[in-house]
Scaffold this motif. Sequence first.
Motif, short mmCIF file in Angstrom:
data_model
loop_
_atom_site.label_atom_id
_atom_site.label_comp_id
_atom_site.label_asym_id
_atom_site.label_seq_id
_atom_site.Cartn_x
_atom_site.Cartn_y
_atom_site.Cartn_z
N VAL B 219 0.83 -1.20 0.00
CA VAL B 219 0.00 0.00 0.00
C VAL B 219 0.87 1.26 0.00
O VAL B 219 0.68 2.15 -0.82
CB VAL B 219 -0.97 -0.02 1.20
N CYS B 220 1.86 1.31 0.91
CA CYS B 220 2.72 2.50 1.03
C CYS B 220 3.88 2.46 0.05
O CYS B 220 4.50 3.48 -0.23
CB CYS B 220 3.30 2.61 2.43
N PHE B 221 4.23 1.27 -0.39
CA PHE B 221 5.45 1.03 -1.16
C PHE B 221 6.68 1.54 -0.41
O PHE B 221 7.65 2.01 -0.97
CB PHE B 221 5.38 1.63 -2.57
N ALA B 222 6.60 1.46 0.92
CA ALA B 222 7.75 1.77 1.79
C ALA B 222 8.38 0.44 2.20
O ALA B 222 7.70 -0.59 2.22
CB ALA B 222 7.28 2.53 3.02
N PRO B 223 9.68 0.44 2.53
CA PRO B 223 10.30 -0.82 2.96
C PRO B 223 9.73 -1.30 4.29
O PRO B 223 9.28 -0.49 5.10
CB PRO B 223 11.79 -0.46 3.09
N THR B 224 9.74 -2.59 4.47
CA THR B 224 9.37 -3.17 5.77
C THR B 224 10.66 -3.38 6.55
O THR B 224 11.73 -3.42 5.97
CB THR B 224 8.65 -4.50 5.58
N SER B 225 10.54 -3.51 7.87
CA SER B 225 11.78 -3.71 8.63
C SER B 225 11.60 -4.72 9.75
O SER B 225 12.00 -5.87 9.62
CB SER B 225 12.28 -2.38 9.18
N GLN B 226 10.98 -4.33 10.82
CA GLN B 226 10.91 -5.12 12.04
C GLN B 226 10.19 -6.46 11.83
O GLN B 226 9.11 -6.49 11.27
CB GLN B 226 10.12 -4.30 13.07
N TRP B 227 10.80 -7.54 12.33
CA TRP B 227 10.11 -8.83 12.35
C TRP B 227 9.24 -8.92 13.59
O TRP B 227 9.64 -8.47 14.66
CB TRP B 227 11.10 -9.99 12.34
N VAL B 228 8.07 -9.49 13.41
CA VAL B 228 7.12 -9.57 14.52
C VAL B 228 6.61 -11.00 14.63
O VAL B 228 6.24 -11.60 13.63
CB VAL B 228 5.90 -8.64 14.26
N ASP B 229 6.60 -11.53 15.85
CA ASP B 229 5.97 -12.84 16.07
C ASP B 229 4.47 -12.65 16.13
O ASP B 229 3.98 -11.71 16.74
CB ASP B 229 6.45 -13.44 17.39
N ILE B 230 3.75 -13.57 15.49
CA ILE B 230 2.30 -13.44 15.41
C ILE B 230 1.66 -14.67 16.03
O ILE B 230 2.02 -15.80 15.66
CB ILE B 230 1.87 -13.31 13.94
N ASP B 231 0.75 -14.45 16.94
CA ASP B 231 0.00 -15.58 17.51
C ASP B 231 -0.89 -16.17 16.42
O ASP B 231 -1.49 -15.43 15.65
CB ASP B 231 -0.90 -15.10 18.65
N ALA B 232 -0.98 -17.49 16.42
CA ALA B 232 -1.80 -18.15 15.40
C ALA B 232 -3.27 -18.14 15.84
O ALA B 232 -3.95 -19.17 15.89
CB ALA B 232 -1.29 -19.56 15.15
N VAL B 233 -3.74 -16.95 16.13
CA VAL B 233 -5.12 -16.73 16.57
C VAL B 233 -5.66 -15.55 15.78
O VAL B 233 -4.93 -14.57 15.60
CB VAL B 233 -5.17 -16.38 18.08
N GLY B 234 -6.86 -15.65 15.28
CA GLY B 234 -7.36 -14.53 14.50
C GLY B 234 -8.86 -14.56 14.28
O GLY B 234 -9.58 -15.31 14.94
#
Lengths: 384, 313
Positions: B219-234
């Motif tokens: 969407v932003c076409f900006a670089p991504t950086s930080q890695w984030v752990d994601i709970d397998a809940v949604g």
Amino acid sequence: MSIAIVGTGQTVHARRRTDVSQAGLAREAVIEALADAGLTMDDIDSVIVASGPAMFGAVNQPEKWLVDALGARYKPLVRVTSGGGTGLAGALAAINQINGGSARRVLVVAYDKLSEGALQASISTLYDPFWGREFAVGIMGFAAAYWHARIEKLGHTEEAAALVAVKNRRQAMANPKAHVRREVTVDEVMASRPLCWPIKLLDVPPISDGACAVIFAAGGDAEAITDRPAWIHGMTYYSEADNGADRSMLQSEPLQIAAAKVYKQAGITNPFRQFDVAEVQEPYTCFELSYYEGLGLCPEGGAAELIESGETAMGGSLPVNPSGGCMGANPIGATALIRLAEAAMQVTGKAGDHQVVGAERALVQAGGGWANLRGVAAVGAEKR
Amino acid sequence: MKGETMTTTDAPTASDEMESLAAQLRMPYTLTPGWATGIFLAELGRHRLIGSRHGDTISVPAQDFSGTSGEPTEGLVEVAPVGALQGFTTTADGTLGLVLIDGTDIPMIHRLLDFDSETLQIGARVEAVWSDKPVGSMLDLAGFALASSSESFSPRAVPGDLLPPVLQVDYSMTLDYQHAYGPYYGTLFNAVKYDRRLRGVTCTKCARVLLPPRAMCDVCFAPTSQWVDIDAVGTVQASSIVHIEFIGQRMKPPYVYSEIVLDGTSTRLIHMIGDVDAEDAKTAATPGARVRAVWSDRRTGSLTDIDYFKLIP
């Protein structure tokens, strides 16, 4: 530059055409389009071949094979492909060639011979191999899932979609090219076997072998070729990121963008009132409801009310899919070009038994991809 | 690949990458040869070669349309099953030759059988070798071998007992792919396989968390950086109940196709909701429903390491 459609042709669409090869199928539509325009291949400057994913028919780069059957030897020829929007993407390529000055008369031939391959498995390969392909059901699982969401959020009920099936299958009865000509009732649609609930058997179009050809010409040429050109008032094809953030898919943003752009090109401020007829590519009934909103024919959440009003049926104020749409025939690579050809037939009074009387302005919608590739076109009897 | 643990802020490095995901596509086809080529195929079983006439040109195999003009063929002819070798190439799987059948104008490509370095010469006279068990395919003509006699004939009218065309040729493709994971999918599926963790990345501009991880925010076409752990809940964004069966399907219906937005992310994870009756799923597995991943015993480094998502009551 003014550009017009000067000839259209379609095959007889069928579940399986055993009498012709893929090349022979494409040729059949071209012969009819040339005859309609009163032209021969000698008059054609450039050829665009439009067909669906090569996986459908096991012939990679099929345009090389089609050259022979089309008599396209020594002419520029390229292939364009974009899922269900393939035919309109091919048409846009033709328009751009004419606008760019590299050709004055361009033939677009779009086809698919879907009886030859495993359709759902082929479409499943459109998924990222890392991300969801294991669970894919062609595009049906996805389409049904977001219809389910639109039932909850926008009131696009199963009954409303059944009305689309009833309307389009009835309208296909008057189209001699339609592959399926059988009327159904709302009760029959509702009671039909679930394939991917909420999508049921009668929400789904046939799987067809078929082709369509359309000849485009620059203004002066068009007027010399025919006294009834169908003028292109606008045409675009837009995209959205496939898995971009925050995509609810309740509306297709690229469809809204494409519609706004075409309406500006065509001088349309109230599409529901100003268009006389529309041809939309509805691979499932639920999509036609969604397109009513995306095209601005009704407000968001108003699609069920619009189909219930009968205004989009023949005799209503904006008949949608007099041809029967995809419910009459659905050779995927050709489907979008069929919508455009049908629109041209309507504004030139050539639609025969499914003619909308006095139609002068027609709206066309088509799309490929996961709701993220969408095209819109407007054609009219008046030169523009 | 190595299985060392990563911290949540690690940038992906080459040592963390899995190399590739093996994927196979198997597709059956029923191809339509068309009228002229269909008759050519049918007649191979009778040890006849059928060509097509296009003005002064004769094509074999017979073609529906002229490559020169696009016009339909003016008719079929029978040609002698002998000709001259115009070119060849040898691979590990055998030798292919371009054979100009006597009286025709366009060479046909086929297998060359039982040639040696002495006999494999451009200009060599060759004759058809027929299959013992015709099945209605191009291989009913097994190939071409060195001609044993000088007998031939000019293209002639087709016999009166011409067979109807073969309408369908069964065919299949099996395609093996090795898809490179790359650093982003590599890091994600490494964590999935060894640590049972899902990992996304954060956009440097809009701060949205994207899963699967990627280099740029779409969407932003900006670089991504930080890695984030994601709970397998949604939360289920959309779902449908699959009843249809089709060739190539990976799972036995019915099952619930689902697009899930995991907590903290802004993108769709495609999976299935399990452990629910197909009819109950219409109301229970609906958009807005809460779900949690059920991890599998398998460790494949793919989304199938999650067996399914289970509804949270």
